[in-house]
Design an enzyme around this catalytic site. Structure first.
Site, PDB file in Angstrom:
ATOM      1  N   LYS A  18     -50.902  43.752  15.570  1.00 17.61           N
ATOM      2  CA  LYS A  18     -50.217  44.820  14.817  1.00 17.61           C
ATOM      3  C   LYS A  18     -49.009  45.334  15.614  1.00 17.61           C
ATOM      4  O   LYS A  18     -48.326  44.540  16.245  1.00 17.61           O
ATOM      5  CB  LYS A  18     -51.225  45.928  14.462  1.00 17.61           C
ATOM      6  CG  LYS A  18     -52.466  45.365  13.747  1.00 17.61           C
ATOM      7  CD  LYS A  18     -53.371  46.406  13.165  1.00 17.61           C
ATOM      8  CE  LYS A  18     -54.570  45.740  12.499  1.00 17.61           C
ATOM      9  NZ  LYS A  18     -55.474  46.667  11.820  1.00 17.61           N
ATOM     10  N   GLY A  78     -60.310  49.438  11.387  1.00 20.12           N
ATOM     11  CA  GLY A  78     -60.021  50.470  12.382  1.00 20.12           C
ATOM     12  C   GLY A  78     -60.926  51.689  12.272  1.00 20.12           C
ATOM     13  O   GLY A  78     -60.644  52.728  12.852  1.00 20.12           O
ATOM     14  N   HIS A  87     -51.697  41.814   4.311  1.00 20.54           N
ATOM     15  CA  HIS A  87     -52.597  42.674   5.090  1.00 20.54           C
ATOM     16  C   HIS A  87     -52.704  44.039   4.416  1.00 20.54           C
ATOM     17  O   HIS A  87     -51.744  44.530   3.826  1.00 20.54           O
ATOM     18  CB  HIS A  87     -52.067  42.825   6.523  1.00 20.54           C
ATOM     19  CG  HIS A  87     -53.079  43.484   7.402  1.00 20.54           C
ATOM     20  ND1 HIS A  87     -53.226  44.843   7.449  1.00 20.54           N
ATOM     21  CD2 HIS A  87     -54.015  42.966   8.239  1.00 20.54           C
ATOM     22  CE1 HIS A  87     -54.219  45.127   8.284  1.00 20.54           C
ATOM     23  NE2 HIS A  87     -54.720  44.008   8.779  1.00 20.54           N
ATOM     24  N   GLU A 111     -52.629  46.950   5.494  1.00 23.66           N
ATOM     25  CA  GLU A 111     -51.640  47.962   5.901  1.00 23.66           C
ATOM     26  C   GLU A 111     -50.319  47.743   5.176  1.00 23.66           C
ATOM     27  O   GLU A 111     -49.588  48.697   4.907  1.00 23.66           O
ATOM     28  CB  GLU A 111     -51.488  47.942   7.430  1.00 23.66           C
ATOM     29  CG  GLU A 111     -52.707  48.577   8.093  1.00 23.66           C
ATOM     30  CD  GLU A 111     -53.169  47.913   9.366  1.00 23.66           C
ATOM     31  OE1 GLU A 111     -52.386  47.199  10.006  1.00 23.66           O
ATOM     32  OE2 GLU A 111     -54.363  48.103   9.703  1.00 23.66           O
ATOM     33  N   SER A 133     -63.205  46.047  11.960  1.00 26.77           N
ATOM     34  CA  SER A 133     -64.082  46.538  13.035  1.00 26.77           C
ATOM     35  C   SER A 133     -64.979  45.440  13.621  1.00 26.77           C
ATOM     36  O   SER A 133     -66.131  45.675  13.964  1.00 26.77           O
ATOM     37  CB  SER A 133     -64.921  47.724  12.549  1.00 26.77           C
ATOM     38  OG  SER A 133     -64.071  48.809  12.212  1.00 26.77           O
ATOM     39  N   GLY A 169     -58.221  45.944  16.794  1.00 31.12           N
ATOM     40  CA  GLY A 169     -58.412  46.695  18.040  1.00 31.12           C
ATOM     41  C   GLY A 169     -59.053  45.904  19.168  1.00 31.12           C
ATOM     42  O   GLY A 169     -58.578  45.956  20.308  1.00 31.12           O
ATOM     43  N   ASN A 195     -55.019  40.107  15.554  1.00 30.44           N
ATOM     44  CA  ASN A 195     -53.837  40.710  14.926  1.00 30.44           C
ATOM     45  C   ASN A 195     -53.438  41.900  15.790  1.00 30.44           C
ATOM     46  O   ASN A 195     -54.095  42.937  15.763  1.00 30.44           O
ATOM     47  CB  ASN A 195     -54.191  41.145  13.493  1.00 30.44           C
ATOM     48  CG  ASN A 195     -53.039  41.872  12.817  1.00 30.44           C
ATOM     49  OD1 ASN A 195     -51.934  41.941  13.352  1.00 30.44           O
ATOM     50  ND2 ASN A 195     -53.304  42.419  11.650  1.00 30.44           N
ATOM     51  N   GLU A 217     -60.805  41.426   4.333  1.00 27.94           N
ATOM     52  CA  GLU A 217     -60.830  42.627   5.167  1.00 27.94           C
ATOM     53  C   GLU A 217     -61.017  43.850   4.264  1.00 27.94           C
ATOM     54  O   GLU A 217     -60.048  44.346   3.679  1.00 27.94           O
ATOM     55  CB  GLU A 217     -59.509  42.781   5.926  1.00 27.94           C
ATOM     56  CG  GLU A 217     -59.206  41.636   6.870  1.00 27.94           C
ATOM     57  CD  GLU A 217     -58.235  42.055   7.972  1.00 27.94           C
ATOM     58  OE1 GLU A 217     -58.594  41.881   9.141  1.00 27.94           O
ATOM     59  OE2 GLU A 217     -57.148  42.557   7.669  1.00 27.94           O
TER      60      GLU A 217
HETATM   61  P1  13P Z   1     -59.751  46.313  13.400  1.00 22.89           P
HETATM   62  O1  13P Z   1     -60.436  45.128  14.013  1.00 22.89           O
HETATM   63  O2  13P Z   1     -59.063  47.195  14.379  1.00 22.89           O
HETATM   64  O3  13P Z   1     -60.674  47.063  12.466  1.00 22.89           O
HETATM   65  O4  13P Z   1     -58.576  45.727  12.471  1.00 22.89           O
HETATM   66  C1  13P Z   1     -58.863  44.739  11.558  1.00 22.89           C
HETATM   67  C2  13P Z   1     -57.598  44.206  11.025  1.00 22.89           C
HETATM   68  O5  13P Z   1     -56.905  44.865  10.281  1.00 22.89           O
HETATM   69  C3  13P Z   1     -57.201  42.855  11.436  1.00 22.89           C
HETATM   70  O6  13P Z   1     -56.149  42.388  10.668  1.00 22.89           O
END
Ligand code: 13P
Length: 250
Positions: free
Chosen positions: A11, A173, A95, A97, A212, A234, A9, A167
């Site tokens: 983002k 993150g 998601h 976010e 993560s 990430g 992802n 998640e």
């Molecule tokens: P990270 O791998 O950066 O923690 O993000 C996870 C995520 O939100 C994937 O959709």
């Protein structure tokens, strides 16, 4: 048998040129393994270029969101049918976010799920609890409510289009990830609830873990029996790291 799925992802990251170059490198990395699926979610603006860069490869490309409406006067939105028309293989919905930063509600996400399924497109539904919800012992209840809200009432023939990404919000993150045992426990709970909603589909549905995930922890997490893949933020933004995620995801 559930084929493992490694999804990146991206983002709101990368320039167009960076996204195209990374997509080509991911396609090269994915070509080495025919026993696992690879998927990337670039931004809407980069979707078409990334899809071209990966055409003919083992990499599928999806979009990170869509409108809850079919079409019309919704400035700034993109519909599920437009995503389909552009060639999206998956639409990511719910998601954390979008739930927590953009404040999308369960009922709004449910409307989006319907739009995606109306198009016959694959929907990857994200679910997960906050730290406060986990610490108060409500993690499972929160996740099951999210599943019920988004998926109850969907038609039997639409279930094959669904995958889930668990998640935990506190792991996204942050560098903190659920232990493999914690992930397994939640994934088994999710699969049990899916079985209650549609017994035939539950053994085959893919449930990904996200939060993560890195090349050095993906192996242990994916070794768990109910973890069928990873949704990675990430660590999916660099070619070496994405390549190692694919390699270690067994
Ligand atoms: P990270 O791998 O950066 O923690 O993000 C996870 C995520 O939100 C994937 O959709």
């Amino acid at each position: 048998m559930r084929t493992p799925l490694i999804a990146g992802n991206w983002k709101m990251n990368l320039t167009l040129r960076e996204a195209e170059a990374l997509a080509r490198q991911v396609a090269d990395a994915a070509a080495k393994y025919n026993d696992r699926d690879v998927l990337i979610y670039p931004t809407f603006l980069q979707f078409v270029s990334v899809a071209k860069a990966t055409a003919g490869s083992r990499v599928a490309v999806g979009v990170q969101n869509c409108s809850a409406e079919k079409d019309g006067a919704f400035t700034g939105e993109i519909s599920a049918s437009q995503a389909k028309d552009a060639g999206a293989a998956y639409i990511l919905l719910g998601h954390s976010e979008r739930r927590h930063v953009i404040k999308e509600s369960d009922s709004f996400i449910k409307q989006k799920v319907e739009r995606v399924l109306d198009q016959g497109l694959r929907c990857m539904l994200c679910v997960g609890e906050t730290l406060a919800e986990r610490e108060s012992g409500n993690a499972e209840a929160v996740v099951l409510d999210q599943i019920n809200s988004a998926l109850s009432g969907i038609k039997p023939d639409q279930w094959k289009l669904i995958s889930i990404a668990y998640e935990p919000v506190w792991a996204i993150g942050t560098g903190k990830n659920a232990t493999p045992d914690d992930a397994q426990k939640m994934h088994a709970t999710i699969r049990k609830r899916i079985a209650e909603l549609n017994a035939a589909i539950a053994p085959g549905i893919r449930i990904l873990y996200g939060g993560s995930v890195k090349p050095d922890n993906i192996g242990a997490i994916m070794a768990m029996p109910d973890v069928d893949g990873a949704l990675v933020g990430g660590a999916s933004l660099k070619a070496d790291s994405f390549g190692d995620l694919i390699k270690n995801a067994k």
